[in-house]
Design a protein around this motif. Structure first.
Motif, PDB file in Angstrom:
ATOM      1  N   ASP A 293       0.867  -1.168   0.000  1.00  0.00           N
ATOM      2  CA  ASP A 293       0.000   0.000   0.000  1.00  0.00           C
ATOM      3  C   ASP A 293       0.907   1.222   0.000  1.00  0.00           C
ATOM      4  OD1 ASP A 293       0.792   0.464   2.674  1.00  0.00           O
ATOM      5  OD2 ASP A 293      -0.990  -0.499   3.495  1.00  0.00           O
ATOM      6  N   ALA A 294       0.354   2.395   0.220  1.00  0.00           N
ATOM      7  CA  ALA A 294       1.136   3.611   0.009  1.00  0.00           C
ATOM      8  C   ALA A 294       2.251   3.824   1.017  1.00  0.00           C
ATOM      9  CB  ALA A 294       0.200   4.832   0.005  1.00  0.00           C
ATOM     10  N   ASN A 295       2.218   3.102   2.148  1.00  0.00           N
ATOM     11  CA  ASN A 295       3.301   3.272   3.112  1.00  0.00           C
ATOM     12  C   ASN A 295       3.876   1.955   3.622  1.00  0.00           C
ATOM     13  OD1 ASN A 295       1.963   3.463   6.377  1.00  0.00           O
ATOM     14  ND2 ASN A 295       0.658   3.238   4.592  1.00  0.00           N
ATOM     15  N   HIS A 296       3.668   0.879   2.829  1.00  0.00           N
ATOM     16  CA  HIS A 296       4.264  -0.421   3.150  1.00  0.00           C
ATOM     17  C   HIS A 296       4.730  -1.099   1.863  1.00  0.00           C
ATOM     18  CE1 HIS A 296       1.446   0.225   6.581  1.00  0.00           C
ATOM     19  NE2 HIS A 296       2.454  -0.260   7.275  1.00  0.00           N
ATOM     20  N   LEU A 297       5.801  -1.866   1.980  1.00  0.00           N
ATOM     21  CA  LEU A 297       6.336  -2.605   0.847  1.00  0.00           C
ATOM     22  C   LEU A 297       5.757  -4.011   0.792  1.00  0.00           C
ATOM     23  CD1 LEU A 297      10.099  -1.610   1.238  1.00  0.00           C
ATOM     24  CD2 LEU A 297       8.475  -0.687  -0.428  1.00  0.00           C
TER      25      LEU A 297
END
Length: 318
Positions: A293-297
């Protein structure tokens, strides 16, 4: 007449209490059974606690932090024996707590990786993004006494922490659908394969993290990083600070002044304490396909980050 009335009232009260007990007994037994059942179910806290009990004396690298490193760093891609002790919404307070709890039992430990994210300095316990019962998870599974009241049932009951409905749902999912309830592997890493809508998630998560940002906590958390550095220095353990990659949709929905304050604060700590800081937040080597998501790989992004970090550390130590 008065004595007779008193005797009648006493009898009625005893009769009422007996009926109340008969009515509540099945409910109490069901809750007790559900509590016993919950304690048999696996979860990420149990996995990491139990794995630490097995691996502690062989670990050379310990990875702390929140879901950013829980998903973002694969211990198997680092040199030596490593374990990922990061957990969702784990704040610097609990990073400090867990390191202190296990430090003396890790004789081979040579490196600690500590992530610093956008809201790390401004988050603590139930005020941090994530589960508002976070402090009770650490009390129940790791023995923390922080932010919890001794008389709170949530310190002793999983049903109270997760609610009756969630407890029933967890048991149903585990025993009827075969869901594992555990996201992390034996090395502590959570390997994410799917991908969310990055644009939508970036807006939601950025605004969510700002909602729980508490600037009054910044001095406390700076002190915690400083003390983690002291603990490591006294034992000749290398402390590495890292900021994991964030997709542009997340960066567009956080306050840039707060982000720059995080970076400048961490740079200052790095210089003052003599510890390396690697900031991958807006690293262009990470592309859209690398993100869960936008803040996790997700898997490929995590392996890319871990490889970059490993190679950077090896180059630094040559």
């Amino acid at each position: 007449m008065t004595g007779g009335h008193s005797s009648t009232s006493s009898f009625e009260m005893k009769h009422f209490l007996l009926r109340l007990f008969i009515f509540l007994a099945p409910v109490g037994l069901l809750l007790l059974g559900l509590e016993i059942l919950q304690r048999q179910l696996p979860n990420n806290y149990v996995l990491k606690r139990d794995r630490m009990a097995v691996l502690h004396d062989s670990l050379e690298t310990l990875i702390l932090g929140s879901s950013h490193t829980q998903l973002g760093i694969n211990p198997d891609s680092l040199d030596g024996k490593a374990f990922n002790l990061a957990l969702t919404a784990q704040t610097l307070y609990f990073d400090h707590f867990l390191l202190t709890r296990y430090l003396d039992s890790m004789p081979r430990l040579r490196r600690v990786i500590l992530p610093i994210s956008y809201s790390s300095y401004a988050a603590e316990s139930d005020r941090n993004p994530g589960d508002y019962n976070k402090s009770y998870h650490y009390a129940f599974f790791f023995g923390s006494t922080a932010f919890t009241d001794w008389y709170s049932i949530r310190r002793y009951s999983l049903v109270a922490i997760w609610s009756v409905k969630q407890s029933v749902d967890r048991a149903w999912a585990y025993y009827t659908r075969g869901d594992s309830l555990v996201d992390s592997g034996p090395n502590g890493w959570m390997a994410a394969r799917d991908q969310h809508n990055l644009a939508k998630n970036g807006q939601e998560s950025g605004l969510f993290h700002d909602q729980y940002y508490d600037s009054t906590l910044i001095p406390l958390n700076i002190a915690r990083v400083t003390d983690i550095a002291r603990l490591c220095r006294e034992r000749h353990i290398e402390l590495v600070l890292i900021s994991t990659p964030m997709w542009r949709s997340y960066m567009e929905h956080i306050r840039r002044d707060r982000y720059h304050h995080m970076v400048s604060t961490t740079d200052s700590l790095s210089q003052a304490l003599g510890i390396p800081y690697y900031n991958f937040t807006e690293d262009p080597r990470f592309v859209e396909e690398d993100y869960y998501d936008a803040n996790h790989l997700r898997i490929q992004g995590a392996n890319k980050l871990t490889t970059l970090l490993r190679d950077t550390l090896n180059a630094q130590n040559r």
